[in-house]
Design a protein around this motif. Sequence first.
Motif, short mmCIF file in Angstrom:
data_model
loop_
_atom_site.label_atom_id
_atom_site.label_comp_id
_atom_site.label_asym_id
_atom_site.label_seq_id
_atom_site.Cartn_x
_atom_site.Cartn_y
_atom_site.Cartn_z
N ILE A 22 0.83 -1.20 0.00
CA ILE A 22 0.00 0.00 0.00
C ILE A 22 0.87 1.25 0.00
N LYS A 23 1.94 1.24 0.81
CA LYS A 23 2.82 2.39 0.87
C LYS A 23 3.50 2.65 -0.47
N MET A 24 3.90 1.60 -1.16
CA MET A 24 4.54 1.79 -2.46
C MET A 24 3.55 2.37 -3.47
N LYS A 25 2.30 1.93 -3.41
CA LYS A 25 1.28 2.49 -4.30
C LYS A 25 1.10 3.98 -4.04
N ASN A 26 1.15 4.37 -2.76
CA ASN A 26 1.03 5.78 -2.42
C ASN A 26 2.21 6.58 -2.97
N ILE A 27 3.40 6.00 -2.91
CA ILE A 27 4.58 6.67 -3.44
C ILE A 27 4.45 6.85 -4.95
N ILE A 28 3.97 5.82 -5.62
CA ILE A 28 3.81 5.88 -7.08
C ILE A 28 2.73 6.89 -7.46
N ASN A 29 1.62 6.87 -6.72
CA ASN A 29 0.49 7.73 -7.07
C ASN A 29 0.64 9.16 -6.57
N GLU A 30 1.21 9.31 -5.36
CA GLU A 30 1.28 10.63 -4.74
C GLU A 30 2.69 11.19 -4.67
N GLY A 31 3.68 10.33 -4.93
CA GLY A 31 5.07 10.79 -4.95
C GLY A 31 5.68 11.00 -3.59
N LYS A 32 5.04 10.48 -2.51
CA LYS A 32 5.61 10.68 -1.17
C LYS A 32 5.15 9.62 -0.19
N ASP A 33 5.93 9.46 0.86
CA ASP A 33 5.59 8.58 1.98
C ASP A 33 6.34 9.11 3.19
N ASN A 34 5.68 9.24 4.32
CA ASN A 34 6.29 9.85 5.50
C ASN A 34 7.52 9.09 6.00
N LEU A 35 7.46 7.75 5.95
CA LEU A 35 8.59 6.94 6.39
C LEU A 35 9.81 7.19 5.50
N ILE A 36 9.61 7.09 4.20
CA ILE A 36 10.72 7.24 3.26
C ILE A 36 11.25 8.67 3.27
N GLU A 37 10.39 9.64 3.40
CA GLU A 37 10.85 11.03 3.46
C GLU A 37 11.66 11.28 4.73
N SER A 38 11.28 10.65 5.84
CA SER A 38 12.00 10.84 7.09
C SER A 38 13.39 10.20 7.03
#
Length: 206
Positions: free
Chosen positions: A25-41
Amino acid sequence: MDKFLNLSIEWKDGKFFYHPSISKIKMKNIINEGKDNLIESISPDENDIILDLTAGLCSEALLIANFCKKVVALEDSFPTYLVVSEGLKKYEYKEKWMKGASEKISLINKNYKNYLKDVKSESFDVVYCDPMFENPQMKSSALNPMRRFACYDQVTHEDLNEMLRVSKKRVVIKARSTDSLWERIKFEKITGSLKSGVLFGVIDKK
């Protein structure tokens, strides 16, 4: 649903087995929205070696590993370690990125408090810690079976100093907004979602 062949632990009212959980789900959010709080942190680089102190199902380690060279993940609970280590090897991932990421994870059965004391300074680029929440919502069907095996140690100032010592770039700690971590430890930066109540405290190395 992805097909899997993995070890499981069963009891009267439940079953614990390996699955990628929220990583997909998180990877889909990254693909669709270009961001994820965990990865950005964490802000991983492709050449980074990252230490995940609290592996659990390795769902976050799986996501992180897609963006770095290697993830060394620690799991204190032997039952959890046994199930997840077998799952990482045998799970039949449909997504190529998940298969590749799983091969970059080295899972170790050890308590992070003990492990940190034996590691040389600046052995890892980033240290990430996701201790069990003090005030969980108990809504996660993925995590609830694992709770009976989990370690509930709180992060102390001594732990944080060790994390900073063994990291080159930064330390990231995850907790709920209502957990005592935010009162006990001061962070340079706090990111995350106030809506979900999941926050990430970040301390960059100077």
